[in-house]
Design a protein around this motif. Sequence first.
Motif, PDB file in Angstrom:
ATOM      1  N   GLY A 233       0.314  -1.160   0.026  1.00  0.00           N
ATOM      2  CA  GLY A 233       0.090  -0.235  -0.437  1.00  0.00           C
ATOM      3  C   GLY A 233       0.688   1.281   0.067  1.00  0.00           C
ATOM      4  O   GLY A 233       0.347   2.267   0.080  1.00  0.00           O
ATOM      5  N   GLY A 234       2.641   1.302  -0.213  1.00  0.00           N
ATOM      6  CA  GLY A 234       3.090   2.390  -0.466  1.00  0.00           C
ATOM      7  C   GLY A 234       3.724   1.645   1.306  1.00  0.00           C
ATOM      8  O   GLY A 234       4.917   2.739   1.087  1.00  0.00           O
ATOM      9  N   GLN A 235       3.211   1.303   2.550  1.00  0.00           N
ATOM     10  CA  GLN A 235       3.484   1.154   3.227  1.00  0.00           C
ATOM     11  C   GLN A 235       4.343   2.306   4.455  1.00  0.00           C
ATOM     12  O   GLN A 235       3.759   2.589   5.290  1.00  0.00           O
ATOM     13  CB  GLN A 235       5.486   0.766   3.633  1.00  0.00           C
ATOM     14  N   VAL A 236       4.780   3.329   3.368  1.00  0.00           N
ATOM     15  CA  VAL A 236       4.471   5.241   4.467  1.00  0.00           C
ATOM     16  C   VAL A 236       3.574   5.882   3.599  1.00  0.00           C
ATOM     17  O   VAL A 236       4.097   5.801   3.103  1.00  0.00           O
ATOM     18  CB  VAL A 236       5.279   4.963   4.792  1.00  0.00           C
ATOM     19  N   ARG A 237       2.924   6.060   3.753  1.00  0.00           N
ATOM     20  CA  ARG A 237       1.381   7.164   2.974  1.00  0.00           C
ATOM     21  C   ARG A 237       1.095   8.156   3.965  1.00  0.00           C
ATOM     22  O   ARG A 237       1.914   8.265   4.862  1.00  0.00           O
ATOM     23  CB  ARG A 237      -0.115   6.659   2.997  1.00  0.00           C
ATOM     24  N   VAL A 238       0.855   9.543   2.538  1.00  0.00           N
ATOM     25  CA  VAL A 238       1.100  10.878   2.896  1.00  0.00           C
ATOM     26  C   VAL A 238      -0.214  10.788   3.431  1.00  0.00           C
ATOM     27  O   VAL A 238      -1.148  10.760   1.881  1.00  0.00           O
ATOM     28  CB  VAL A 238       2.087  11.956   1.902  1.00  0.00           C
ATOM     29  N   PRO A 239      -0.808  11.768   4.593  1.00  0.00           N
ATOM     30  CA  PRO A 239      -2.312  12.016   4.829  1.00  0.00           C
ATOM     31  C   PRO A 239      -3.038  12.943   3.407  1.00  0.00           C
ATOM     32  O   PRO A 239      -2.014  13.298   3.336  1.00  0.00           O
ATOM     33  CB  PRO A 239      -2.420  12.377   6.034  1.00  0.00           C
ATOM     34  N   ALA A 240      -3.961  12.539   3.075  1.00  0.00           N
ATOM     35  CA  ALA A 240      -4.049  12.790   1.875  1.00  0.00           C
ATOM     36  C   ALA A 240      -3.754  13.438   0.872  1.00  0.00           C
ATOM     37  O   ALA A 240      -3.928  13.766  -0.375  1.00  0.00           O
ATOM     38  CB  ALA A 240      -4.400  15.174   2.425  1.00  0.00           C
ATOM     39  N   TYR A 241      -2.681  12.095   0.529  1.00  0.00           N
ATOM     40  CA  TYR A 241      -1.626  12.397  -0.749  1.00  0.00           C
ATOM     41  C   TYR A 241      -1.767  11.862  -0.770  1.00  0.00           C
ATOM     42  O   TYR A 241      -2.233  10.437  -2.272  1.00  0.00           O
ATOM     43  CB  TYR A 241      -0.539  12.954  -0.152  1.00  0.00           C
TER      44      TYR A 241
END
Length: 298
Positions: A233-241
Amino acid sequence: MRKRPLIALAAGVAAAGAATFAYSSLIERNLFTLRRFDVPVLEPDAEPLRILHISDLHMMPDQRRKQDWVAALVGTDPDLVVVTGDNMSDPGAVPGVLRALDPFLSVPGAFVFGSNDYRGPVWANPLRYVLPGEREYVQGVDLPSEDLRAAFVDAGWADLNNARTIVKAGGRSIELVGVDDPHVDRDDYASVAGAVSGGADLHIGVTHTPAARVLDAMAGDGFALMLAGHTHGGQVRVPAYGALTTNCDLPHGMARGLHRWPGTDAWLHVSAGLGTHPTAPIRFACRPEASVLTLIPR
């Protein structure tokens, strides 16, 4: 006097970074989540069919909490279980994987392997996943893939690594096609390619890495639903991005969840998976997950 605000700001940023890292490594990576999706791929008036999609366990021998959580998913009463690879992160992980999946081995199932079913992961600079350019993919120690394969096959699960078959599940005939992991060039879709069988009630394609070359071919052959993992899922995601990387050529906006595969009528479900790279045991804004896909009439 001007230094004091800068020092305070730097201290605040450092504290926030430490808190975020602690949350990501100690809390969120253990917040296992069950996601549910309705997928309209069945014929009119057909009864729903439930698929449990599990991916990227990256199991270590001592991860009992993860094993117990996965085993408890038997309560979702799936008609079919599909495992999309990267089950292991340690040579001693096979008992833990089987402990997690044992409740499902009496249920119709199918699997493909990922690169971390064959070779263990090694430390890598996290920036390599977000910076442009080609990079060498390095793997570590050999993993007991054949032991895991034998356990699955002996239980009656379909081995879909460059294979095609029909299974019975939920009172339906389901045509399944799969490839070995495209991420390390083990895929050979050409050996199993061809139009879907008119005698099957449903057609599903399975791959660990959602590589466009594989998904285009499966969708072109008429497979209505495709399942994959690999991305975390990306593992580390940026909120709202969202995701910063998929570690393959899949668009970032499709890093997890259910989407139409562009230019086709096929659906793609990408699982964000349940584990992490053992040298980067963090997740942020991207909880570890399994999914129940309820297939319904179009």
